[in-house]
Write a protein that holds these residues in place. Structure first.
Motif, mmCIF file in Angstrom:
data_model
loop_
_atom_site.group_PDB
_atom_site.id
_atom_site.type_symbol
_atom_site.label_atom_id
_atom_site.label_comp_id
_atom_site.label_asym_id
_atom_site.label_seq_id
_atom_site.Cartn_x
_atom_site.Cartn_y
_atom_site.Cartn_z
ATOM 1 N N TYR A 289 1.029 -1.129 0.491
ATOM 2 C CA TYR A 289 0.028 0.149 -0.039
ATOM 3 C C TYR A 289 0.955 1.365 0.131
ATOM 4 N N GLN B 75 0.894 5.251 1.673
ATOM 5 C CA GLN B 75 -0.270 5.875 2.463
ATOM 6 C C GLN B 75 -0.226 7.118 2.312
ATOM 7 N N GLN C 281 -4.338 10.526 4.288
ATOM 8 C CA GLN C 281 -5.243 9.779 3.441
ATOM 9 C C GLN C 281 -5.294 8.021 3.789
ATOM 10 N N GLY C 282 -5.980 7.733 3.281
ATOM 11 C CA GLY C 282 -6.235 6.294 3.528
ATOM 12 C C GLY C 282 -4.938 5.529 2.862
ATOM 13 N N PRO C 283 -4.684 3.999 3.210
ATOM 14 C CA PRO C 283 -3.740 3.657 2.570
ATOM 15 C C PRO C 283 -4.729 2.868 1.036
ATOM 16 N N LEU D 88 -4.297 0.473 -2.102
ATOM 17 C CA LEU D 88 -3.714 -0.800 -2.626
ATOM 18 C C LEU D 88 -2.950 -0.490 -3.929
ATOM 19 N N LEU E 271 2.897 0.836 2.806
ATOM 20 C CA LEU E 271 3.383 -0.278 3.749
ATOM 21 C C LEU E 271 3.139 -1.388 3.327
ATOM 22 N N PHE F 96 -0.349 -5.769 9.243
ATOM 23 C CA PHE F 96 0.621 -4.468 8.149
ATOM 24 C C PHE F 96 1.887 -4.408 9.183
#
Lengths: 113, 109
Positions: free
Chosen positions: A35, A37, A41-43, A45, A91, A104
């Motif tokens: 991921y 990030q 913000q959100g991770p 993919l 990540l 994670f």
């Protein structure tokens, strides 16, 4: 049980340079995710592996990003050449099977100057 | 790409107040997962919902999956300072996995 390992933890590079990240998932986990990030913000993919095969790489910028998981265990993510907008935390996560809960790693914080 | 909307984006509450975050999808989901990310940390799995209308509880946390499997909510009763962090829903639409935009929770002691 050991968690997901990632290295390095931090990396600073100049734009147009190359960088590689390494991930060792939890033993026995067939599915591995990378991921991106960006702060606040959100991770997002980038790529998902099932063993050593790619399940989804639709959001991977393939002109500069590449990833492999040759033996179905650990994985590397490479950026070549890096751009300023690649500054983010990368990540790695793993799960026992596709769609199961993800574990994670601590992430690699990349700064591109 | 897939739009995974979460509201609110930020929430400040006094310790002891309740908190709710909502996750909405434009498509029917196979399942939904919830994660918590502490400041400076990595996402940690909280729960997975699979069935239409499913409700699951973990101590002060209540998770719901909508009847149409297009939305979900996380409710925290009587927040504590340890609840601080960003809560993400993560949607699985078959082969593709998308995280929501997250709700950042601040708890004021």
């Amino acid at each position: 049980e050991a968690g997901v390992a990632q290295s390095p933890r931090y990396k600073i590079i100049e734009k147009r340079q190359s960088v590689a990240f390494w991930c060792n998932p939890i033993s026995g986990h067939a599915t591995l995710y990378w991921y991106q990030q960006i702060l606040g913000q959100g991770p997002k993919l980038l790529i998902q592996f099932q063993n050593n095969g790619v399940v989804d790489d639709s959001q991977l910028p393939k002109d500069r990003f590449s990833a492999e998981r040759l033996k179905g265990v650990d994985s590397t993510l490479k950026i070549q050449p890096a751009k300023l907008e690649d500054s983010a935390v990368y990540l790695c996560a793993s799960s026992q099977t596709e769609g199961a809960e993800q574990y994670f790693g601590p992430g690699t914080r990349l700064t591109v100057t | 790409g897939q739009q995974v909307m979460q509201i609110p984006q930020y929430q400040h509450v006094q310790e002891g107040e309740d908190f709710t975050t909502y996750c909405n999808s434009s498509t029917t989901l196979s399942n939904i997962q919830w994660y918590k990310q502490r400041p400076g940390g990595h996402p940690v799995f909280l729960i997975q919902l699979v069935k239409s209308g499913e409700v699951k509880k973990q101590k002060r946390l209540t998770f719901q999956f909508g009847e149409a499997k297009k939305n979900s909510s996380l409710h925290i009763t009587a927040t504590q300072t340890t609840d601080v962090g960003t809560y993400f829903c993560a949607q699985n639409t078959g082969n593709q996995f998308y995280f929501g935009t997250g709700t950042s929770l601040t708890v004021i002691p």
